[in-house]
Design a protein around this motif. Structure first.
Motif: not given
Length: 231
Positions: A213-229
């Motif tokens: 499942l695609p959400w199980k491939t996200l190990a090591g991904y950074a997490e940011i907020d949309y507002s920061d962009l």
């Protein structure tokens, strides 16, 4: 991504129309919603006052489990490579970026855009849902047609081959949905006006589950907020 997040701005009127879709309460209450792996094909046609016919087609894959939904646009390999080459901008592309939505215990939604080329997920708070074309409705996200709104439609005939046909009319607009009673998703949704000036169709089919499942491939991904962009 109404019922789908990736309609262009010119198709927003159809999203409102599709929110009218409904099925009988009995048919929906009798079956709990199973996991689904779906391919969704969209088509829209608008004939403008200038006589120009504008047609749009695109396809998505949707994976849903009890408390989360992943929706991803199907993009040709060449286009995906081009997006990678021009990924220096800060703002995520809501059309091409997969969306991952989780329903929390309190009913709130955790909505994220996934940018694989930058190995990050972008959390989008509710005040920015409009920026990415997301309506914030769990029912339409999970089922593609919100079962709560489905109660307003008229059933046409009896269930046939596991499908119940429903119809709704408002003014010149007709909306029809072929609802898979067991699978709990619309196999077909179509809206059209009486004058032949606009037509929108969504076809949904079952596909094989992915190996992972695609959400199980996200190990090591950074997490940011949309507002920061935002600038």
């Amino acid at each position: 991504m109404a019922f789908l997040k990736n309609w262009t701005s010119g198709l927003k009127a159809s999203i409102g129309a599709l929110a009218l879709l409904s099925a009988s309460p009995a048919a929906l209450a009798a079956v709990s919603a199973p996991d689904q792996n779906l391919q969704v094909q969209h088509y829209s046609m608008v004939l403008g006052r200038d006589g120009v016919k504008r047609e749009t087609t695109f396809a998505e894959r949707l994976y849903r489990r009890s408390d989360q939904v992943w929706t991803e646009r199907l993009i040709a390999a060449a286009d995906a490579a081009d997006q990678h080459d021009h990924s220096g901008h800060n703002h995520p592309d809501a059309g091409s970026s997969p969306m991952w939505v989780r329903r929390q215990a309190d009913g709130s939604l955790d909505a994220r855009l996934v940018e694989r080329h930058q190995r990050r997920t972008v959390k989008v708070d509710s005040q920015y849902y409009g920026n990415i074309g997301f309506n914030g409705n769990w029912g339409s996200t999970f089922y593609l047609s919100d079962p709560q709104s489905l109660k307003k439609m008229r059933a046409v005939g009896a269930v046939k081959d596991g499908v119940q046909l429903y119809e709704s009319k408002r003014g010149d607009l007709t909306v029809q949905v072929s609802w898979d009673v067991k699978g709990q998703y619309p196999r077909r949704v179509e809206s059209f006006d009486a004058h032949g000036l606009a037509r929108r169709q969504t076809l949904v089919s079952v596909i094989a589950a992915p190996p992972v499942l695609p959400w199980k491939t996200l190990a090591g991904y950074a997490e940011i907020d949309y507002s920061d962009l935002l600038d």
